[in-house]
Design a protein around this motif. Structure first.
Motif, PDB file in Angstrom:
ATOM      1  N   PHE A 149      -5.218  -0.112   3.350  1.00 25.15           N
ATOM      2  CA  PHE A 149      -5.633   0.930   1.679  1.00 25.15           C
ATOM      3  C   PHE A 149      -6.795   1.939   2.314  1.00 25.15           C
ATOM      4  O   PHE A 149      -6.673   3.327   2.190  1.00 25.15           O
ATOM      5  CB  PHE A 149      -6.135   0.607   0.682  1.00 25.15           C
ATOM      6  CG  PHE A 149      -6.381   0.779  -0.567  1.00 25.15           C
ATOM      7  CD1 PHE A 149      -5.883   2.190  -1.092  1.00 25.15           C
ATOM      8  CD2 PHE A 149      -8.186   1.472  -0.631  1.00 25.15           C
ATOM      9  CE1 PHE A 149      -5.899   3.112  -1.730  1.00 25.15           C
ATOM     10  CE2 PHE A 149      -8.305   2.484  -1.555  1.00 25.15           C
ATOM     11  CZ  PHE A 149      -6.970   2.555  -1.942  1.00 25.15           C
ATOM     12  N   VAL A 174       0.185  -1.346  -0.023  1.00 26.61           N
ATOM     13  CA  VAL A 174      -0.116  -0.057  -0.041  1.00 26.61           C
ATOM     14  C   VAL A 174       0.579   0.681   0.122  1.00 26.61           C
ATOM     15  O   VAL A 174       1.605   1.297   0.813  1.00 26.61           O
ATOM     16  CB  VAL A 174      -0.700   0.153   1.187  1.00 26.61           C
ATOM     17  CG1 VAL A 174      -2.213   1.389   1.778  1.00 26.61           C
ATOM     18  CG2 VAL A 174      -1.519  -1.369   0.876  1.00 26.61           C
ATOM     19  N   LYS A 229      -2.431   1.442  -4.147  1.00 27.18           N
ATOM     20  CA  LYS A 229      -2.299  -0.246  -4.039  1.00 27.18           C
ATOM     21  C   LYS A 229      -2.115  -0.881  -4.966  1.00 27.18           C
ATOM     22  O   LYS A 229      -2.211  -0.228  -6.198  1.00 27.18           O
ATOM     23  CB  LYS A 229      -3.918  -1.207  -3.914  1.00 27.18           C
ATOM     24  CG  LYS A 229      -4.293  -1.066  -2.794  1.00 27.18           C
ATOM     25  CD  LYS A 229      -5.636  -2.175  -2.850  1.00 27.18           C
ATOM     26  CE  LYS A 229      -6.793  -1.314  -3.471  1.00 27.18           C
ATOM     27  NZ  LYS A 229      -8.070  -2.320  -3.143  1.00 27.18           N
TER      28      LYS A 229
END
Length: 550
Positions: free
Chosen positions: A114, A74, A88
């Motif tokens: 995320f 991430v 991502k």
């Protein structure tokens, strides 16, 4: 930190408890393959996390140190964290050191992490803890101490999947909705084009009187006599030959009131005053309106010296430096003035104010004006060119009808635009609501058989104790070994052999890892009493650091 209010099986902790925040693998440009993906902050769209550009090292030719990331990491933008730039990683690559690759352990779902980095609680924290005025960034210690809510692993995956589905629908709605401003812009351009070409009122001319007996043709020069200096510029006036036969074309200087030439205004308005004579700059004209509340004032003495450009209600203004924006002066600004970046038109009896504004704003006129720009860094128009811009001129009765139709359709477009902004705001407001509900455990059902988050947290801690995190590389891999911190950065700066030095020179002399040194340096630069400053060295063409006396 308290777990009160969290669903059963969840725990509240710090981001550094679950993620090795700030631990990165760094590579120099000569270590990066030409076909490697290089990610910069500007490649990520703020808030939406949409990837705008994907460029290779061979395209970017970067000269700075990069962080390496792996597929599944991430990527978090720590510079200006209020922009919420999170991504991502779908493949391996390298990124600016202003982006931190966060590699979650197996107990933390990457999608869950995320979405947490976009949660209002996390955003409020990082905005409060960032340091630096113009370019705030989140320091490593502050990042480690950031709040984090850990759910059971199976529930993390359910939450991430649900959010992915819901937020992708929101993103699709945004993309479809965001076509509206472009469509409205094209509509307005087409409307103004139809207005000055006579297309908008073609039915009015035929229905009102096929013989045009109800109109009074204007005497004036035909379009072809408004000469251009080059064939390319001559093409800009070809459309004038297709105007209705009852229309004429005059240069702008012939449609203004006698004795009130097209002029620009005050060259040096002097210091900003709290009161006096207001004056209008190009930046004060937005969407055809004059932002009266932001007008600056000059002294009556200076304004009197530029009495030739004093304004009356009904005057039409045209920007002549950089942007050719158009606005009508309201009666309340009678007696005000303009700057040298704006030209004033005072319509004669041949043309009504509103129609002149439409003619100047029409795309055909705008193209003509832009083709006559002079200069590169600050493109502008010569008044001589402004005075000869061709103005199509229908009979007064038709001007009134054109203005009526344009205003009616513009009002409709404005209504649609207002609805667009209202709907867009509602869509934007849904994301934080969904994230808040998701991390309260309200978005997906809980499963009592899921392994509690406390067990996950304990397993992460035990794993760290048995296998210390090591993301940096050793000297044998082409990087210098990490050294134990022996002295503070302030002591290192004080011991530097020269008052001026580069960041790389500081890194060689300082103890500690790259991120810690960088964070501590930026904190020092943000402190005016730290005895250190940054400057651009013209000789080397790079930024340097300077040790300054207190």
């Amino acid at each position: 930190m308290s777990d009160v209010g969290l669903p059963r099986g969840w725990v509240q902790c710090r981001l550094g408890d679950v993620i090795a925040y700030g631990s990165t693998d760094k590579f120099e440009p000569d270590e990066i393959a030409p076909d490697a993906w290089i990610l910069e902050l500007e490649d990520i769209e703020k808030d939406t996390s949409r990837l705008l550009h994907r460029k290779l090292f061979s395209e970017r030719q970067s000269k700075s140190t990069k962080n390496q990331f792996r597929k599944g990491d991430v990527l978090y933008g720590k510079l200006r964290p209020y922009l919420c730039k999170v991504l991502k990683a779908e493949q391996d690559g390298y990124c600016t050191t202003e982006i931190l690759p966060l590699r979650p352990p197996k107990e933390v779902d990457a999608g869950y992490l995320f979405h947490w980095l976009k949660h209002p609680t996390f955003l409020n924290y990082v905005n409060a803890m960032s340091h630096g005025m113009n370019m705030p960034r989140l320091g490593t210690d502050a990042g480690k101490a950031a709040p984090f809510v850990l759910a059971p692993l199976s529930e993390q995956k359910r939450i991430a999947g649900k959010l992915d589905a819901l937020l992708s629908r929101l993103d699709a709605s945004r993309r479809h909705l965001d076509r509206v401003p472009t469509l409205l812009r094209r509509f307005r351009e087409a409307l103004f084009s139809a207005a000055v070409r006579g297309v908008l009122t073609s039915d009015w001319r035929s229905e009102d009187d096929p013989q045009l007996a109800g109109t009074r043709p204007i005497s004036g020069r035909p379009a072809k006599t408004i000469a251009e200096t080059t064939p390319q510029k001559s093409q800009l006036t070809e459309w004038l030959d297709e105007l209705p036969t009852s229309w004429k074309v005059l240069p702008a200087s012939d449609v203004v009131r006698q004795g009130a030439d097209i002029v620009y205004g005050i060259v040096q308005p002097g210091p900003k005053l709290q009161s006096g004579v207001p004056y209008i700059r190009g930046m004060d004209i937005v969407d055809g309106k004059i932002l009266v509340d932001q007008l600056l004032h000059t002294s009556p003495e200076i304004a009197q010296r530029y009495g030739r450009s004093a304004l009356q209600g009904g005057d039409v203004l045209l920007g002549i430096i950089r942007a050719t924006k158009v606005a009508i002066v309201p009666e309340s600004l009678t007696g005000a003035n303009i700057t040298q970046g704006t030209a004033r038109f005072r319509p004669s009896d041949l043309i009504c104010t509103e129609f002149l504004a439409i003619a100047l704003e029409a795309p055909e006129t705008q193209r003509w004006l832009h083709a006559h720009y002079r200069g590169i860094d600050m493109p502008g128009l010569n008044l001589a060119d402004v005075r000869r811009v061709p103005i199509p001129l229908p009979a007064p009765e038709e001007q009134v009808e054109i203005v009526r139709r344009v205003e009616s359709l513009v009002e409709l477009a404005d209504t649609i635009e207002a609805k667009y902004h209202a709907i867009r705001a509602r869509i934007d407001g849904l994301q934080p609501v969904l994230l808040t509900r998701a991390f309260r455990g309200e978005l997906v059902p809980q499963d009592p058989d899921d392994e509690p988050a406390a067990d996950l947290l304990e397993r992460i801690a035990l794993s760290r104790q048995s296998t210390p995190v090591a993301r940096g590389r050793t000297k044998s891999q082409g990087r210098s070994e990490l050294r134990p911190k022996a002295k503070s950065l302030a002591d290192t700066i004080a011991a530097m052999s020269s008052d001026d030095f580069t960041f790389d020179e500081l890194r060689q002399a300082a103890s500690g890892d790259y991120e810690s040194i960088k964070d501590e340096l930026f904190a020092a630069l943000a402190d005016t009493n730290s005895g250190v400053a940054q400057f651009f060295d013209a000789g080397s063409g790079s930024m340097k650091i300077r040790r300054v006396s207190e």
